[in-house]
Design a protein around this motif. Sequence first.
Motif, PDB file in Angstrom:
ATOM      1  N   LEU A   1       9.749  -1.774  12.423  1.00 52.44           N
ATOM      2  CA  LEU A   1       8.739  -1.805  11.222  1.00 52.44           C
ATOM      3  C   LEU A   1       9.495  -1.554   9.988  1.00 52.44           C
ATOM      4  O   LEU A   1       8.496  -1.488   8.971  1.00 52.44           O
TER       5      LEU A   1
ATOM      6  N   ASP B   1       3.385   2.478   2.789  1.00 51.91           N
ATOM      7  CA  ASP B   1       2.460   1.091   2.744  1.00 51.91           C
ATOM      8  C   ASP B   1       1.026   1.898   2.822  1.00 51.91           C
ATOM      9  O   ASP B   1       0.699   1.900   4.181  1.00 51.91           O
TER      10      ASP B   1
ATOM     11  N   LEU C   1      -1.641   0.617   3.010  1.00 49.72           N
ATOM     12  CA  LEU C   1      -2.761   0.206   3.644  1.00 49.72           C
ATOM     13  C   LEU C   1      -2.351   0.052   5.112  1.00 49.72           C
ATOM     14  O   LEU C   1      -3.488  -0.436   6.111  1.00 49.72           O
ATOM     15  N   ASP C   2      -1.434   0.570   5.486  1.00 49.69           N
ATOM     16  CA  ASP C   2      -0.964   0.853   7.121  1.00 49.69           C
ATOM     17  C   ASP C   2      -0.081   2.047   7.272  1.00 49.69           C
ATOM     18  O   ASP C   2       0.890   1.935   7.535  1.00 49.69           O
ATOM     19  N   ILE C   3      -0.797   3.232   7.150  1.00 47.53           N
ATOM     20  CA  ILE C   3      -0.076   4.560   7.285  1.00 47.53           C
ATOM     21  C   ILE C   3       0.416   4.706   8.927  1.00 47.53           C
ATOM     22  O   ILE C   3       1.427   5.337   9.030  1.00 47.53           O
ATOM     23  N   SER C   4      -0.369   3.895   9.653  1.00 45.36           N
ATOM     24  CA  SER C   4       0.089   4.075  10.899  1.00 45.36           C
ATOM     25  C   SER C   4       1.472   3.659  11.297  1.00 45.36           C
ATOM     26  O   SER C   4       1.884   4.011  12.055  1.00 45.36           O
ATOM     27  N   LYS C   5       2.055   2.918  10.570  1.00 45.05           N
ATOM     28  CA  LYS C   5       3.428   2.425  10.682  1.00 45.05           C
ATOM     29  C   LYS C   5       4.371   3.894  10.611  1.00 45.05           C
ATOM     30  O   LYS C   5       5.358   4.060  11.197  1.00 45.05           O
TER      31      LYS C   5
ATOM     32  N   ASP D   1       3.308   6.890  12.220  1.00 48.46           N
ATOM     33  CA  ASP D   1       2.829   7.701  13.049  1.00 48.46           C
ATOM     34  C   ASP D   1       4.107   7.930  13.863  1.00 48.46           C
ATOM     35  O   ASP D   1       4.108   9.226  14.731  1.00 48.46           O
TER      36      ASP D   1
ATOM     37  N   LYS E   1       0.021   7.770  -2.906  1.00 52.03           N
ATOM     38  CA  LYS E   1      -1.463   7.398  -3.024  1.00 52.03           C
ATOM     39  C   LYS E   1      -1.853   7.721  -4.604  1.00 52.03           C
ATOM     40  O   LYS E   1      -2.596   6.863  -5.174  1.00 52.03           O
TER      41      LYS E   1
ATOM     42  N   ARG F   1      -9.923   1.306  -0.508  1.00 54.75           N
ATOM     43  CA  ARG F   1      -9.160   1.415   0.764  1.00 54.75           C
ATOM     44  C   ARG F   1      -8.071   2.440   0.601  1.00 54.75           C
ATOM     45  O   ARG F   1      -7.683   3.210   1.285  1.00 54.75           O
TER      46      ARG F   1
ATOM     47  N   ALA G   1      -7.240   6.225   2.705  1.00 53.49           N
ATOM     48  CA  ALA G   1      -5.953   6.282   3.499  1.00 53.49           C
ATOM     49  C   ALA G   1      -5.239   7.700   3.639  1.00 53.49           C
ATOM     50  O   ALA G   1      -5.437   8.616   3.059  1.00 53.49           O
TER      51      ALA G   1
ATOM     52  N   ASP H   1      -1.487  10.100  14.533  1.00 54.03           N
ATOM     53  CA  ASP H   1      -2.615   9.538  15.056  1.00 54.03           C
ATOM     54  C   ASP H   1      -3.176  10.514  15.893  1.00 54.03           C
ATOM     55  O   ASP H   1      -2.831  11.563  16.160  1.00 54.03           O
TER      56      ASP H   1
END
Length: 350
Positions: free
Chosen positions: A97, A195, A197-201, A203, A266, A307, A311, A317
């Motif tokens: 990732l 990122d 827009l995709d904090i799940s990266k 996790d 942020k 958005r 965040a 998660d």
Amino acid sequence: MSGAGQRSFGWETRFVQSVPLNPFWTGAIVATLIFASYLSCAAWNDLAVIVEIDGDPALSSDTWTALCMALLCWCILSIGEYSRRANLAEVRSLARLGIHADGERLATLEFGSTRASHLRATAFGLLGAVLGILFYALVYRPSGHPVLPGDMTLTNVWFLVLTLGLFAEIFRSLSFLRLHTNAFIRDIDDGLEIDLLDISKLDGLGRIALRGALPWFVTGTIVLLLLLGQNSTEYFLLLVAGLAASATTVFVLPMLRVHRLIDAAKKSELVRLRRAVADARDLFERGGGEADRVAARLAALLALEARVESAREWPLDISTMVRFALYLALPLGSWLGGAVVERVLDILTR
């Protein structure tokens, strides 16, 4: 970075890797053999394994303590190797990732620690062994275990050896814990890209931190179980507090570091977006052809601002938070487990 030839795993990892079973079964077999060795010593010294307390059958204080010590051996062998393997897979997954681990830390997971790290861990282990002797002599003396070697039975020797060994292992692990936590924090500080827009990266970072804390949660839980067989609890509670502090440190410090980086990114992004929104709004309010052109951009900027503002700021998660809650519930589960053991004994001895 030190090469693979200059690195090696500790004896625990080498032992587990040499056995053609998964780490949990390997640890379970070793723990069973250790507990069986205690039962052999108890039989040799004609000691009761099951006693009556207030008319109800129960494990003797020594037997309960020996069972908990065997569980600690299982924890040392199984959970440490499970965490290493899972974290290595997680680091590789994060790399796909675009989140790369420091080369030194990756080498430690793949090939083991450097010679200097092992020497430092050995020194910590020797300190732990000395404290183990003091703990045995001053604190842990179930049924009045003698301290002088000439007065010891085979069972006393078993307890002394296990106490020294477990204290040495805990302190060796503390040495590696400090190094691994510092390396993990360096990974986070050195070029971690956020990122929004995709904090799940991110996790995976939370899962790595939680696995690092797992052995300390479980060890503390087993030490709490030990309290069921002891008359004096204050020193054991100090030991549990130290283990809980280790678990908290290895989990919270990296998570706080990631949280601060996400929060800073942020805030910076929101400042930039709000400035752009203000500029676009000014153009829109002036009207004319320019207003029509900027309307779509203003709507997009407002959506992006919302958005980014929503965040999450922690790399955790739902599954990681559930695991953490379960880890926190382990002490309660340990006491319930003790009650279950007593209930089983009651059924078997009727």
